[in-house]
Design a protein around this motif. Structure first.
Motif, PDB file in Angstrom:
ATOM      1  N   HIS A  97      41.634  59.346  29.457  1.00 39.83           N
ATOM      2  CA  HIS A  97      41.483  57.849  29.274  1.00 39.83           C
ATOM      3  C   HIS A  97      40.838  57.329  30.733  1.00 39.83           C
ATOM      4  O   HIS A  97      39.914  56.409  30.760  1.00 39.83           O
ATOM      5  N   ALA A 100      37.323  57.803  31.162  1.00 35.67           N
ATOM      6  CA  ALA A 100      36.379  56.904  30.288  1.00 35.67           C
ATOM      7  C   ALA A 100      37.110  55.862  29.952  1.00 35.67           C
ATOM      8  O   ALA A 100      35.660  54.909  30.138  1.00 35.67           O
ATOM      9  N   GLU A 101      37.725  54.980  30.378  1.00 33.92           N
ATOM     10  CA  GLU A 101      38.454  53.788  30.169  1.00 33.92           C
ATOM     11  C   GLU A 101      38.777  53.178  31.222  1.00 33.92           C
ATOM     12  O   GLU A 101      38.942  52.405  31.199  1.00 33.92           O
ATOM     13  N   ALA A 117      42.242  58.805  16.792  1.00 38.08           N
ATOM     14  CA  ALA A 117      41.367  59.310  17.291  1.00 38.08           C
ATOM     15  C   ALA A 117      40.397  60.059  16.804  1.00 38.08           C
ATOM     16  O   ALA A 117      39.199  60.288  16.482  1.00 38.08           O
TER      17      ALA A 117
ATOM     18  N   ALA B  62      35.927  62.719  14.962  1.00 41.52           N
ATOM     19  CA  ALA B  62      35.154  61.977  16.117  1.00 41.52           C
ATOM     20  C   ALA B  62      34.068  63.355  16.649  1.00 41.52           C
ATOM     21  O   ALA B  62      33.047  62.283  17.339  1.00 41.52           O
ATOM     22  N   LEU B 113      38.301  50.726  16.267  1.00 39.64           N
ATOM     23  CA  LEU B 113      39.145  51.843  17.404  1.00 39.64           C
ATOM     24  C   LEU B 113      39.514  51.238  18.385  1.00 39.64           C
ATOM     25  O   LEU B 113      38.552  49.694  18.813  1.00 39.64           O
ATOM     26  N   ASP B 114      40.475  50.432  19.124  1.00 40.63           N
ATOM     27  CA  ASP B 114      40.900  49.935  19.865  1.00 40.63           C
ATOM     28  C   ASP B 114      40.563  50.791  21.703  1.00 40.63           C
ATOM     29  O   ASP B 114      40.074  51.729  21.529  1.00 40.63           O
ATOM     30  N   ARG B 115      40.969  49.874  22.719  1.00 44.42           N
ATOM     31  CA  ARG B 115      40.311  51.175  23.623  1.00 44.42           C
ATOM     32  C   ARG B 115      41.005  52.169  23.847  1.00 44.42           C
ATOM     33  O   ARG B 115      39.996  53.065  24.050  1.00 44.42           O
ATOM     34  N   ALA B 116      41.480  53.129  23.705  1.00 43.07           N
ATOM     35  CA  ALA B 116      41.975  53.815  23.487  1.00 43.07           C
ATOM     36  C   ALA B 116      41.335  54.997  23.575  1.00 43.07           C
ATOM     37  O   ALA B 116      40.793  56.224  22.902  1.00 43.07           O
ATOM     38  N   GLY B 117      41.295  54.255  21.318  1.00 41.39           N
ATOM     39  CA  GLY B 117      40.210  55.572  21.070  1.00 41.39           C
ATOM     40  C   GLY B 117      39.198  55.384  21.369  1.00 41.39           C
ATOM     41  O   GLY B 117      38.233  56.312  20.724  1.00 41.39           O
ATOM     42  N   VAL B 118      38.437  54.064  21.645  1.00 44.66           N
ATOM     43  CA  VAL B 118      37.383  54.209  22.922  1.00 44.66           C
ATOM     44  C   VAL B 118      36.997  55.122  23.118  1.00 44.66           C
ATOM     45  O   VAL B 118      36.246  56.480  23.647  1.00 44.66           O
ATOM     46  N   ALA B 119      38.092  55.526  24.253  1.00 35.15           N
ATOM     47  CA  ALA B 119      38.185  56.620  25.348  1.00 35.15           C
ATOM     48  C   ALA B 119      37.900  57.850  24.885  1.00 35.15           C
ATOM     49  O   ALA B 119      36.802  58.621  25.647  1.00 35.15           O
ATOM     50  N   VAL B 120      38.337  57.914  23.596  1.00 37.70           N
ATOM     51  CA  VAL B 120      38.330  59.655  23.074  1.00 37.70           C
ATOM     52  C   VAL B 120      37.085  59.567  22.900  1.00 37.70           C
ATOM     53  O   VAL B 120      36.289  60.783  22.546  1.00 37.70           O
ATOM     54  N   VAL B 122      34.212  58.125  23.467  1.00 39.42           N
ATOM     55  CA  VAL B 122      33.636  58.059  25.182  1.00 39.42           C
ATOM     56  C   VAL B 122      33.168  59.785  25.766  1.00 39.42           C
ATOM     57  O   VAL B 122      31.847  60.216  25.912  1.00 39.42           O
TER      58      VAL B 122
END
Lengths: 309, 301
Positions: A97, A100-101, A117, B62, B113-120, B122
């Motif tokens: 995390h 990436a973010e 996810a 994913a 997705l939320d931000r954490a899901g997007v992190a996965v 990315v």
């Protein structure tokens, strides 16, 4: 040493890497695969390629009965080792995390989102189970640990020029017979990035010697994959503590360790009986309760067996 | 020969092979085929039953989303001079921030997705892209392709064959590139399917198909000579046949049984799992289960 300082010490990662050791390690495992094929290819029930992971090699080194038991038993999700394992996986996710973010906002919700996810719904359920422990003190303690690990992961806010990646699958199959593979926690640089490869193993618990063997195994895998030795490799512990490992020689010694394990596995195919060696590892063994060699009262910690670094 | 003529030639070859094998048309079958989509994963499956009997629905994963984002990122910055930001992660984040360049199914997935899901996502896309660059750039970057698969609707069977090709290199001969995790025992079949679909839909006969493996950074080239594509036609006939009547797909028990959703209803798979469980270790070890030992019984684990 802190991670960023340690990386700064590597410059831009453009040091010349050694390809000779990578070649030697490759040849050693190629030879081990050929021997494995010759010994067991006519035996029934052999499924190729035969996969030899670091955990199998490590278990064989401790106790062949432990390796056998772990190969046969499902992991006990409720066992003593389950929460530390989950905390380790949580830290891996937090590091991903951060890279990436940026910082984790909510250690529990974000962790659940990340696993969902990834399609790992079972882990999300297991997390909920752990955090709903009947003892409220235990549940609070686990939440606090996740909070702490999410903060610890901020150490991985490193120079993006290193092209950091997490949970990188690395490995190689030899002659269609022997597969040596694993998943490195963090890889920096490497082919395609313009920098030498750096391997990091992220640990959520206290240091012990087994971690070094594991990291050397990943150095081997990286050398096999990249055709040259990594520039550097290190273990990272909470408190932003980096313990680097001497890279030269690591691939060859790990290749010999894997070759040795492969010979033992071939021997089991041929009917040889696994040898039992009781020790601290009995605490994690699925059949310790019924094993004549078990030493469940041997201190219960790796430190008592001299494993602690 | 023009592209159109090449495509027609291979379509005719496929139609003739289906007829020769006695594969019924959708009308003759008297209903919809059991499976409408046959992807390159089916072509590469060791166990046809496991591949063809499982649910026929497209569920983005994913991994698939990461590949699509990485390919879109690579295409968006094909010119090295325009690479800003320069790092794979930066390029991936640019694409994720503006989903208009992504296929609709990827954009929809990201929207959920939320931000954490997007992190996965990315993270996975960055990993894929870095590996792809390492694998493909040894001879200069190839032409990265649209992430959506090539689709070929098989005439009169109601079945669509699909395959994802990641890049093409023209020398001027056509060489297809596919980035995969690791090699498999059916890679030759996969390579043939990719070449066949390219010929059927793009009207070009590839000189080779290159399977590039992320786990090992190995690149394996399959020349499309000596009847390889002709064999791919026959393999496609089998797949079309099993898509129409999945219950006839043969079972091949093996390592994949452990991950198969049909395991509990598959006697061959269950038997394989039982007989190979814990291998190569023996199922009984002297000294384990000491209580049975004490009673004079067989020590077991």
């Amino acid at each position: 040493m802190r991670l960023r300082e340690w990386l700064d010490g590597l410059g831009h990662g453009d040091a010349v890497a050694d390809g000779d050791e990578a070649t030697a390690a490759f040849d050693r495992l190629d030879s081990a695969a050929a021997e494995l094929t010759e010994r067991v290819h006519d035996l029934p029930g052999v499924t190729w390629p035969f996969s030899v992971t670091n955990s199998v090699v490590a278990d064989l080194h401790r106790c062949e009965g432990l390796a056998a038991a772990r190969a046969q038993a499902a992991v006990d999700a409720e066992g003593d080792g389950a929460w530390p394992r989950m905390a380790g996986e949580a830290l891996d996710a937090y590091v991903a995390h951060v890279l990436a973010e940026g910082p984790v906002a909510d250690p529990v919700d974000d962790l659940a989102s990340m696993w969902e996810a990834s399609g790992e719904f079972g882990r999300t359920e297991q997390l909920a189970h752990f955090l709903a422990a009947s003892d409220p003190d235990v549940a609070r303690q686990r939440r606090r640990e996740l909070d702490r690990l999410a903060r610890e992961a901020l150490a991985f806010d490193v120079d993006p020029g290193w092209a950091p990646r997490v949970q990188v699958p690395i490995g190689r199959t030899f002659g269609g017979a022997l597969a040596v593979r694993g998943r490195a926690d963090v890889v920096l640089g490497g082919p395609g990035t313009g920098r030498g490869a750096v391997i990091l193993e992220v640990k959520s618990g206290a240091p012990h010697a087994e971690h070094h063997a594991q990291l050397r195994h990943y150095v081997l895998l990286a050398a096999l994959r990249n055709g040259e030795m990594p520039l550097a490799a290190a273990l990272w512990y909470p408190g932003d503590s980096v313990v680097d490992v001497h890279v030269p020689g690591a691939a060859e010694s790990s290749a010999e360790r894997v070759a040795s394990a492969t010979r033992r596995l071939a021997a089991f195919w041929e009917g040889e009986v696994p040898q039992l060696h009781g020790g601290a590892h009995c605490r994690w063994c699925p059949v310790a309760d019924t094993c004549a060699a078990a030493r469940p009262d041997s201190g219960g910690t790796w430190a008592s067996e001299g494993f602690r670094a | 020969m023009s592209r159109g003529e090449v495509a027609v030639g291979w379509r005719t070859a496929l139609a003739d092979a289906l007829a020769d094998a006695g594969i019924p048309t959708a009308e003759e079958l008297g209903g919809e085929p059991g499976r409408e989509r046959v992807s390159h994963h089916h072509a590469a499956a060791v166990c046809a039953a496991g591949a063809f009997v499982s649910a026929d629905e497209f569920v983005p994963t994913a991994t698939a989303v990461a590949r699509a984002i990485a390919l879109t990122s690579l295409r968006a910055t094909a010119d090295p001079a325009r690479r800003d930001p320069a790092t794979p992660a930066g390029r991936v984040r640019s694409v994720v921030a503006d989903t208009t360049t992504l296929p609709g199914w990827v954009a929809d997935w990201l929207d959920g997705l939320d931000r954490a899901g997007v992190a996965v996502v990315v993270s996975a896309a960055t990993r894929w892209m870095t590996d792809a660059l390492a694998l493909a750039s040894r001879k200069g970057e190839p032409q990265w392709l649209d992430p959506d698969p090539i689709r070929h609707r098989v005439a009169r069977r109601g079945v669509t064959l699909t395959a994802g090709v990641d890049a093409v290199r023209r020398t001027p001969a056509v060489h297809l590139l596919v980035v995969r995790l690791r090699p498999g025992v059916t890679d030759h079949r996969l390579a043939g399917r990719l070449a066949l679909l390219w010929a059927l839909e793009r009207g070009e006969e590839p000189a080779s198909v290159v399977l590039a493996h992320r786990e090992s950074l190995e690149v394996v080239r399959f020349p499309m000579t000596g009847g390889v594509v002709e064999q791919a036609v026959l393999d496609a006939v089998d797949d079309v046949s099993w898509a129409m009547r999945p219950s006839e797909a043969p079972v091949v028990a093996g390592a994949a049984c452990g991950f198969c959703s049909l395991l509990e209803v598959c006697p061959e798979g269950m038997e394989h799992r039982r007989s190979t469980s814990g291998a190569p270790f023996p199922t009984t070890i002297a000294g384990v289960d000491g209580r049975q030992d004490a009673a004079g019984g067989e020590p077991t684990m």
